[in-house]
Design a protein around this motif. Structure first.
Motif, PDB file in Angstrom:
ATOM      1  N   ALA A 174     -24.562  45.442  62.822  1.00  0.00           N
ATOM      2  CA  ALA A 174     -23.273  44.580  62.156  1.00  0.00           C
ATOM      3  C   ALA A 174     -23.469  45.346  60.549  1.00  0.00           C
ATOM      4  O   ALA A 174     -24.310  45.743  59.372  1.00  0.00           O
ATOM      5  N   PRO A 175     -23.020  46.352  60.613  1.00  0.00           N
ATOM      6  CA  PRO A 175     -22.731  48.133  59.454  1.00  0.00           C
ATOM      7  C   PRO A 175     -22.081  47.008  58.145  1.00  0.00           C
ATOM      8  O   PRO A 175     -20.836  46.800  58.269  1.00  0.00           O
ATOM      9  N   MET A 176     -22.377  47.566  56.719  1.00  0.00           N
ATOM     10  CA  MET A 176     -21.603  46.962  55.959  1.00  0.00           C
ATOM     11  C   MET A 176     -21.212  48.147  55.471  1.00  0.00           C
ATOM     12  O   MET A 176     -21.258  48.635  55.696  1.00  0.00           O
ATOM     13  N   GLY A 201     -21.970  43.929  68.479  1.00  0.00           N
ATOM     14  CA  GLY A 201     -21.270  43.448  67.402  1.00  0.00           C
ATOM     15  C   GLY A 201     -20.560  42.678  66.284  1.00  0.00           C
ATOM     16  O   GLY A 201     -20.890  41.368  66.659  1.00  0.00           O
ATOM     17  N   MET A 202     -21.011  42.766  65.223  1.00  0.00           N
ATOM     18  CA  MET A 202     -20.367  41.939  63.996  1.00  0.00           C
ATOM     19  C   MET A 202     -19.935  42.860  62.924  1.00  0.00           C
ATOM     20  O   MET A 202     -20.703  43.393  62.646  1.00  0.00           O
ATOM     21  N   VAL A 203     -18.730  41.870  62.061  1.00  0.00           N
ATOM     22  CA  VAL A 203     -17.651  42.294  61.076  1.00  0.00           C
ATOM     23  C   VAL A 203     -18.515  41.786  59.696  1.00  0.00           C
ATOM     24  O   VAL A 203     -18.314  40.854  59.086  1.00  0.00           O
ATOM     25  N   VAL A 204     -19.666  42.715  58.752  1.00  0.00           N
ATOM     26  CA  VAL A 204     -19.446  42.534  57.444  1.00  0.00           C
ATOM     27  C   VAL A 204     -19.340  43.102  56.330  1.00  0.00           C
ATOM     28  O   VAL A 204     -19.581  44.236  55.980  1.00  0.00           O
ATOM     29  N   PRO A 205     -17.928  42.511  56.243  1.00  0.00           N
ATOM     30  CA  PRO A 205     -18.026  42.857  54.317  1.00  0.00           C
ATOM     31  C   PRO A 205     -18.558  42.655  53.064  1.00  0.00           C
ATOM     32  O   PRO A 205     -20.008  42.119  53.002  1.00  0.00           O
ATOM     33  N   LEU A 232     -28.231  44.294  59.676  1.00  0.00           N
ATOM     34  CA  LEU A 232     -26.933  44.050  58.217  1.00  0.00           C
ATOM     35  C   LEU A 232     -27.880  45.392  57.173  1.00  0.00           C
ATOM     36  O   LEU A 232     -28.788  45.581  56.865  1.00  0.00           O
ATOM     37  N   SER A 233     -27.020  46.893  57.992  1.00  0.00           N
ATOM     38  CA  SER A 233     -27.182  48.346  57.582  1.00  0.00           C
ATOM     39  C   SER A 233     -26.164  49.130  57.118  1.00  0.00           C
ATOM     40  O   SER A 233     -25.236  48.666  57.582  1.00  0.00           O
ATOM     41  N   MET A 234     -25.936  49.486  55.994  1.00  0.00           N
ATOM     42  CA  MET A 234     -25.240  51.007  55.751  1.00  0.00           C
ATOM     43  C   MET A 234     -25.329  51.333  56.835  1.00  0.00           C
ATOM     44  O   MET A 234     -26.780  51.966  57.555  1.00  0.00           O
ATOM     45  N   ALA A 235     -23.877  52.058  58.285  1.00  0.00           N
ATOM     46  CA  ALA A 235     -24.497  53.692  59.139  1.00  0.00           C
ATOM     47  C   ALA A 235     -25.426  54.573  58.620  1.00  0.00           C
ATOM     48  O   ALA A 235     -25.259  54.851  57.573  1.00  0.00           O
ATOM     49  N   HIS A 236     -26.356  54.683  59.528  1.00  0.00           N
ATOM     50  CA  HIS A 236     -26.810  56.639  58.842  1.00  0.00           C
ATOM     51  C   HIS A 236     -27.352  56.498  60.483  1.00  0.00           C
ATOM     52  O   HIS A 236     -26.729  56.042  61.843  1.00  0.00           O
ATOM     53  N   PRO A 237     -27.403  58.173  60.306  1.00  0.00           N
ATOM     54  CA  PRO A 237     -27.608  58.705  62.063  1.00  0.00           C
ATOM     55  C   PRO A 237     -28.059  58.420  62.492  1.00  0.00           C
ATOM     56  O   PRO A 237     -29.431  57.878  62.669  1.00  0.00           O
ATOM     57  N   LYS A 255     -12.134  52.269  54.486  1.00  0.00           N
ATOM     58  CA  LYS A 255     -12.066  53.124  55.768  1.00  0.00           C
ATOM     59  C   LYS A 255     -13.621  53.129  56.184  1.00  0.00           C
ATOM     60  O   LYS A 255     -13.930  52.990  56.852  1.00  0.00           O
ATOM     61  N   ALA A 256     -14.355  52.630  55.136  1.00  0.00           N
ATOM     62  CA  ALA A 256     -15.564  52.260  55.804  1.00  0.00           C
ATOM     63  C   ALA A 256     -15.866  51.144  56.902  1.00  0.00           C
ATOM     64  O   ALA A 256     -16.325  51.016  57.405  1.00  0.00           O
ATOM     65  N   MET A 257     -14.573  49.537  56.508  1.00  0.00           N
ATOM     66  CA  MET A 257     -14.689  49.333  57.267  1.00  0.00           C
ATOM     67  C   MET A 257     -14.179  49.620  58.824  1.00  0.00           C
ATOM     68  O   MET A 257     -14.024  49.456  59.798  1.00  0.00           O
ATOM     69  N   ALA A 258     -12.521  50.066  58.129  1.00  0.00           N
ATOM     70  CA  ALA A 258     -12.636  51.439  60.016  1.00  0.00           C
ATOM     71  C   ALA A 258     -13.539  51.920  60.990  1.00  0.00           C
ATOM     72  O   ALA A 258     -13.579  51.681  61.377  1.00  0.00           O
ATOM     73  N   GLU A 259     -14.884  52.923  59.720  1.00  0.00           N
ATOM     74  CA  GLU A 259     -15.940  53.200  60.626  1.00  0.00           C
ATOM     75  C   GLU A 259     -16.747  52.041  60.952  1.00  0.00           C
ATOM     76  O   GLU A 259     -17.481  52.463  62.042  1.00  0.00           O
ATOM     77  N   ALA A 260     -16.693  50.944  60.189  1.00  0.00           N
ATOM     78  CA  ALA A 260     -18.063  49.677  60.838  1.00  0.00           C
ATOM     79  C   ALA A 260     -17.366  49.849  62.096  1.00  0.00           C
ATOM     80  O   ALA A 260     -18.237  49.113  63.467  1.00  0.00           O
ATOM     81  N   LEU A 261     -15.757  49.368  62.745  1.00  0.00           N
ATOM     82  CA  LEU A 261     -15.297  49.046  62.973  1.00  0.00           C
ATOM     83  C   LEU A 261     -15.249  49.727  64.762  1.00  0.00           C
ATOM     84  O   LEU A 261     -15.791  49.599  65.274  1.00  0.00           O
ATOM     85  N   SER A 262     -15.194  51.240  64.652  1.00  0.00           N
ATOM     86  CA  SER A 262     -15.728  52.061  64.893  1.00  0.00           C
ATOM     87  C   SER A 262     -17.007  51.386  65.983  1.00  0.00           C
ATOM     88  O   SER A 262     -17.193  52.032  66.954  1.00  0.00           O
TER      89      SER A 262
END
Length: 478
Positions: free
Chosen positions: A150-152, A199-203, A129-134, A177-184
């Motif tokens: 699991a991008p938050m 994957g996992m969906v993580v608000p 469970l992280s914020m997306a990073h390069p 927008k962040a959710m759309a990016e996480a799903l991608s």
């Protein structure tokens, strides 16, 4: 097709399908072909391209960690071990953790350190469970682990201006927008060439997500057949915030929206309506979790540091709640976490019979697998992935070995782990991670923390030096 035979183990923790439980199987072998188990038992008669001598070993399924933050938590070592905000019920979430976040240069080293520690403690599957990073996906694949990406994402950020009031800055469009990016990103993970990412969906947190984002994210998880996880009931501040907004407890609000299910995971789930610190006028949160099949990801270390604990693991499990284990903070040592789960549960229950080592191991294997929607990990059975750990039962700390799992959890810990395999590939050998430079990453992190510490006062609402926020154990002599 490559066949591997782990031969003549002193003990295999095998899966009894009929009974639906792990069993001790002495003098047994495990065979796998191209990363999938083809045989567990005695009297293997097939051929093998590779034979591993397992005499003196216990072969057990790899552990499943369903809640972890590898990209940030290793940076906090030595900084937040003994601090919590007195004006915020001793949580460290709002005042202190934001000022010590790893910067972009340090993140890869954080990840390598955390995943190395997990591997060394027998974890073969982890939810990151992280914020997306390069470079995130390639970095996870480098580890050789099976990783639930699991991008938050969230609609708001929290902050405090005074150390006793938490405020929220909302941007619902940014959350969408962040959710759309996480799903991608999840889609890319599942197509990764390693074949080990899913994957996992993580608000991110119940108090930082709008009701719309919560509902939409859960629907996306349902449509895609993914698990859905959220931090909820993790602080007294959050409990009061949600009751103020909705009139429900955090668990009650999620239930009222129909968001609890057998593919939902509550990160922490400590502050229920009957917890002594948040006693509400109802007492049905635990039943809500059990009746909906919702999993609780229990991570005791990060809370125990602040004098906070669940009331209690054995009670949740006996009520019928599926329990999984995570390492929300450093050290990323799953066996240490299991030991602490046991001790805290028993002290809270005032009863040594409140849970057993069976309960612990189940939560760390099949409980976690169930939460992730996987029936091919967390057990050694024909058709499952060849994710296994070899434990030296002759290690002095495993002796006497009347009950090897208890010896592992309560005494030897990771010191007795000799090798770890994911998809049949060895990723740990003789206490060394083969896939990543653990020592090099730790050294880099040591230097990076100096930079983070130097910049921390600028992020702190009171601009305090770190030595005042987190005094050293001893005064440094000049």
């Amino acid at each position: 097709m490559t066949t591997t035979l782990v031969q003549d183990a002193d003990l295999v923790i095998a899966w009894d399908e009929a009974a639906g439980q792990h069993v001790y199987m002495p003098d047994a072998s495990v065979a796998s072909e191209d990363g999938r188990i083809t045989f567990v038992g005695r009297g293997y008669e097939g051929t093998a391209d590779q034979v591993i001598d397992a005499r003196g070993m216990m072969v057990m399924p790899g552990l499943v960690n369903i809640h972890c933050h590898p990209s940030s938590e290793p940076m906090n070592k030595g900084l937040i071990d003994e601090i919590g905000s007195p004006g915020l019920y001793n949580s460290s979430l709002y005042e202190y953790m934001p000022i010590f976040r790893a910067d972009a240069e340090a993140v890869p080293s954080c990840v390598r350190v955390a995943l190395s520690e997990l591997l060394l403690s027998g974890v073969t599957t982890v939810a990151d469970l992280s914020m997306a990073h390069p470079g995130w996906l390639d970095l996870l694949a480098e580890s050789g682990m099976r990783v639930c990406v699991a991008p938050m994402f969230r609609s708001a950020r929290w902050f405090t201006k005074n150390g006793h009031v938490v405020e929220y800055e909302w941007d619902e469009a940014a959350g969408e927008k962040a959710m759309a990016e996480a799903l991608s990103l999840v889609e890319r993970a599942e197509q990764h060439e390693s074949g080990r990412l899913f994957g996992m969906v993580v608000p991110a947190q119940i108090d930082t997500c709008s009701e719309t984002l919560l509902r939409e994210s859960a629907e996306e998880a349902r449509k895609r057949g993914l698990s859905w996880q959220i931090h909820a009931a993790q602080s007294v501040v959050e409990f009061h915030e949600i009751t103020r907004r909705s009139g429900f407890t955090p668990i009650g609000w999620l239930d009222s929206m129909g968001l609890l299910s057998d593919r939902a995971i509550i990160g922490h789930g400590i502050f229920l309506d009957d917890h002594p610190s948040t006693r509400w006028h109802t007492a049905n949160d635990l039943d809500r979790l059990a009746e909906t099949g919702t999993t609780v990801a229990h991570c005791p270390t990060v809370f125990a540091r602040r004098g906070i604990t669940m009331k209690h693991f054995g009670r949740y499990r006996r009520r019928g709640v599926n329990m999984g284990i995570g390492t929300d903070t450093y050290p990323h040592n799953m066996l240490d976490e299991l030991r602490l789960v046991s001790y805290l549960a028993r002290t809270q229950a005032e009863d040594p019979r409140s849970l057993s080592s069976t309960d612990l191991f189940d939560a760390a294997t099949i409980g976690g697998a169930q939460a992730l929607g996987r029936d091919d990990i967390g057990r050694l059975a024909t058709g499952c992935r060849a994710d296994f750990v070899m434990v030296d039962v002759t290690h002095p700390m495993m002796r006497p070995a009347r009950d090897p799992m208890r010896s592992l959890i309560y005494a030897a810990g990771d010191r007795a782990i000799r090798s770890v395999h994911v998809d049949g590939q060895e990723v740990v050998r003789e206490g060394r991670v083969l896939t990543m430079d653990y020592e090099g990453a730790a050294a880099h992190l040591h230097e990076a923390q100096k930079r983070i510490v130097a910049n921390a006062p600028e992020r702190d609402w009171a601009h305090r030096p770190v030595e005042k926020i987190s005094p050293p154990t001893f005064r440094w002599a000049r």
